[in-house]
Motif scaffolding. Structure first.
Motif, PDB file in Angstrom:
ATOM      1  N   ALA A   1       1.035  -1.224  -0.091  1.00  7.84           N
ATOM      2  CA  ALA A   1       0.004  -0.148  -0.057  1.00  7.84           C
ATOM      3  C   ALA A   1       0.988   1.081   0.033  1.00  7.84           C
ATOM      4  O   ALA A   1       2.102   1.098   0.212  1.00  7.84           O
ATOM      5  N   ALA A   2       0.191   2.278  -0.510  1.00 16.77           N
ATOM      6  CA  ALA A   2       0.947   3.661  -0.314  1.00 16.77           C
ATOM      7  C   ALA A   2       1.468   3.854   1.035  1.00 16.77           C
ATOM      8  O   ALA A   2       0.776   3.653   2.160  1.00 16.77           O
TER       9      ALA A   2
ATOM     10  N   GLY B   1      16.969 -12.384   3.614  1.00 16.42           N
ATOM     11  CA  GLY B   1      16.870 -11.129   2.897  1.00 16.42           C
ATOM     12  C   GLY B   1      15.975 -10.901   1.921  1.00 16.42           C
ATOM     13  O   GLY B   1      14.832 -11.307   2.067  1.00 16.42           O
ATOM     14  N   ALA B   2      16.120 -10.001   0.972  1.00 10.17           N
ATOM     15  CA  ALA B   2      15.126  -9.785  -0.073  1.00 10.17           C
ATOM     16  C   ALA B   2      15.678 -10.075  -1.649  1.00 10.17           C
ATOM     17  O   ALA B   2      16.848  -9.372  -1.420  1.00 10.17           O
ATOM     18  N   GLN B   3      15.040 -10.359  -2.473  1.00 11.99           N
ATOM     19  CA  GLN B   3      15.340 -10.282  -3.832  1.00 11.99           C
ATOM     20  C   GLN B   3      14.651  -9.533  -4.729  1.00 11.99           C
ATOM     21  O   GLN B   3      14.709  -9.257  -5.991  1.00 11.99           O
ATOM     22  N   SER B   4      13.506  -9.164  -4.280  1.00 10.71           N
ATOM     23  CA  SER B   4      12.671  -8.031  -4.987  1.00 10.71           C
ATOM     24  C   SER B   4      11.720  -7.123  -3.891  1.00 10.71           C
ATOM     25  O   SER B   4      11.788  -7.509  -2.807  1.00 10.71           O
ATOM     26  N   PHE B   5      11.463  -5.937  -4.301  1.00  9.72           N
ATOM     27  CA  PHE B   5      10.907  -4.895  -3.266  1.00  9.72           C
ATOM     28  C   PHE B   5      10.243  -3.792  -3.965  1.00  9.72           C
ATOM     29  O   PHE B   5      10.332  -3.736  -5.188  1.00  9.72           O
ATOM     30  N   VAL B   6       9.125  -3.232  -3.353  1.00  9.58           N
ATOM     31  CA  VAL B   6       8.477  -1.942  -3.759  1.00  9.58           C
ATOM     32  C   VAL B   6       8.685  -1.002  -2.744  1.00  9.58           C
ATOM     33  O   VAL B   6       8.481  -1.250  -1.563  1.00  9.58           O
ATOM     34  N   ASN B   7       9.189   0.259  -3.208  1.00 10.37           N
ATOM     35  CA  ASN B   7       9.220   1.357  -2.212  1.00 10.37           C
ATOM     36  C   ASN B   7       7.932   2.329  -2.571  1.00 10.37           C
ATOM     37  O   ASN B   7       7.982   2.823  -3.543  1.00 10.37           O
ATOM     38  N   ARG B   8       6.970   2.528  -1.632  1.00 13.14           N
ATOM     39  CA  ARG B   8       5.944   3.254  -1.923  1.00 13.14           C
ATOM     40  C   ARG B   8       5.983   4.221  -0.556  1.00 13.14           C
ATOM     41  O   ARG B   8       4.874   4.676  -0.223  1.00 13.14           O
ATOM     42  N   THR B   9       6.891   4.421   0.022  1.00 11.82           N
ATOM     43  CA  THR B   9       7.123   5.232   1.276  1.00 11.82           C
ATOM     44  C   THR B   9       6.854   6.610   1.122  1.00 11.82           C
ATOM     45  O   THR B   9       6.567   7.467   1.816  1.00 11.82           O
ATOM     46  N   GLY B  10       7.160   7.114  -0.014  1.00  7.80           N
ATOM     47  CA  GLY B  10       7.302   8.577  -0.470  1.00  7.80           C
ATOM     48  C   GLY B  10       8.531   9.131  -0.210  1.00  7.80           C
ATOM     49  O   GLY B  10       8.776  10.263  -0.404  1.00  7.80           O
ATOM     50  N   ARG B  11       9.255   8.417   0.274  1.00  9.61           N
ATOM     51  CA  ARG B  11      10.788   8.757   0.622  1.00  9.61           C
ATOM     52  C   ARG B  11      11.812   7.844   0.003  1.00  9.61           C
ATOM     53  O   ARG B  11      11.491   6.635  -0.367  1.00  9.61           O
ATOM     54  N   PRO B  12      13.156   8.575  -0.255  1.00  2.27           N
ATOM     55  CA  PRO B  12      14.118   7.476  -0.909  1.00  2.27           C
ATOM     56  C   PRO B  12      14.479   6.441   0.088  1.00  2.27           C
ATOM     57  O   PRO B  12      14.446   6.563   1.159  1.00  2.27           O
ATOM     58  N   VAL B  13      14.678   5.181  -0.557  1.00  8.19           N
ATOM     59  CA  VAL B  13      15.041   3.957   0.351  1.00  8.19           C
ATOM     60  C   VAL B  13      16.546   3.451  -0.175  1.00  8.19           C
ATOM     61  O   VAL B  13      16.366   3.308  -1.796  1.00  8.19           O
ATOM     62  N   THR B  14      17.475   3.150   0.547  1.00 10.50           N
ATOM     63  CA  THR B  14      18.631   2.691   0.073  1.00 10.50           C
ATOM     64  C   THR B  14      18.724   1.233   0.407  1.00 10.50           C
ATOM     65  O   THR B  14      18.364   0.945   1.591  1.00 10.50           O
ATOM     66  N   THR B  15      18.884   0.232  -0.543  1.00 12.50           N
ATOM     67  CA  THR B  15      19.212  -0.989  -0.079  1.00 12.50           C
ATOM     68  C   THR B  15      20.470  -1.481  -0.193  1.00 12.50           C
ATOM     69  O   THR B  15      21.296  -0.768  -0.966  1.00 12.50           O
ATOM     70  N   TYR B  16      20.954  -2.349   0.843  1.00 10.28           N
ATOM     71  CA  TYR B  16      22.268  -2.563   0.985  1.00 10.28           C
ATOM     72  C   TYR B  16      22.485  -4.143   0.758  1.00 10.28           C
ATOM     73  O   TYR B  16      21.741  -4.821   1.355  1.00 10.28           O
TER      74      TYR B  16
END
Length: 138
Positions: free
Chosen positions: A48-49, A85-100
Motif C-alpha cells: 500500500a501507499a 534477505g530480499a530479492q525483490s521489493f517495492v518502495n511506496r514510502t514517499g521517501r528515498p530508500v537505500t538497499t544494501y
C-alpha cells in the motif's frame, strides 16, 4: 467472427478492451501473455501507499515483509532477517530508500537508492540479495 477472433484483433493500446477480451477467452488471458503485468499487479495489491515491501524471492514472490514509518526509524539501518534477505521489493514510502548488500548498511558492498515519490519504485529482481535498508528523511 468469433469472440476469440475479435480479441486477437485488439491492439495493446486499448487496455480496457484487451482486459475485457481476456475475460472472454480464458485460454488467451492477459497473464499468459504478460506475466510482468500480473506480477506488478500482485506487488501493487500487496504494498500500500506509505509502505516498503520486500520479498525473499524474485518477482514479488513469497510472503512480503512490510515496513512503514510507524515501525521503522528514519535514517537508521534496518537489518533484514539473516535467513532470507530480499530479492525483490517495492518502495511506496514517499521517501528515498537505500538497499544494501551488507547487513550493516556498509557501502563496501553493493547499494542502491530508490525513489519513493509518485507511484514509487518497483524492483522485481535486485542485482544482489538485499540484507539491510535505510529509509531517508527526503
Amino acid at each position: 467472427m468469433t469472440r476469440t477472433t475479435k480479441c486477437r484483433n485488439l491492439t495493446l493500446t486499448v487496455t480496457a478492451a484487451a482486459l475485457s477480451c481476456a475475460a472472454l477467452t480464458p485460454a488467451h488471458s492477459a497473464s499468459a501473455h504478460h506475466p510482468a503485468r500480473t506480477t506488478a499487479a500482485k506487488a501493487l495489491a500487496a504494498c500500500a501507499a506509505g509502505e516498503l515491501c520486500l520479498w525473499d524471492r524474485p518477482d514479488f514472490r513469497g510472503k512480503p515483509h512490510i515496513r512503514d514509518l510507524s515501525n521503522t526509524d528514519i535514517d537508521s539501518c534496518v537489518v533484514l532477517p539473516a535467513k532470507g534477505g530480499a530479492q525483490s521489493f517495492v518502495n511506496r514510502t514517499g521517501r528515498p530508500v537505500t538497499t544494501y548488500q551488507s547487513n550493516e548498511c556498509a557501502e563496501t558492498g553493493e547499494f542502491d537508492t530508490y525513489p519513493g515519490k509518485g507511484k514509487g519504485s518497483y524492483t522485481p529482481e535486485s542485482a544482489y540479495r538485499v540484507r539491510a535498508f535505510k529509509i531517508w528523511e527526503r
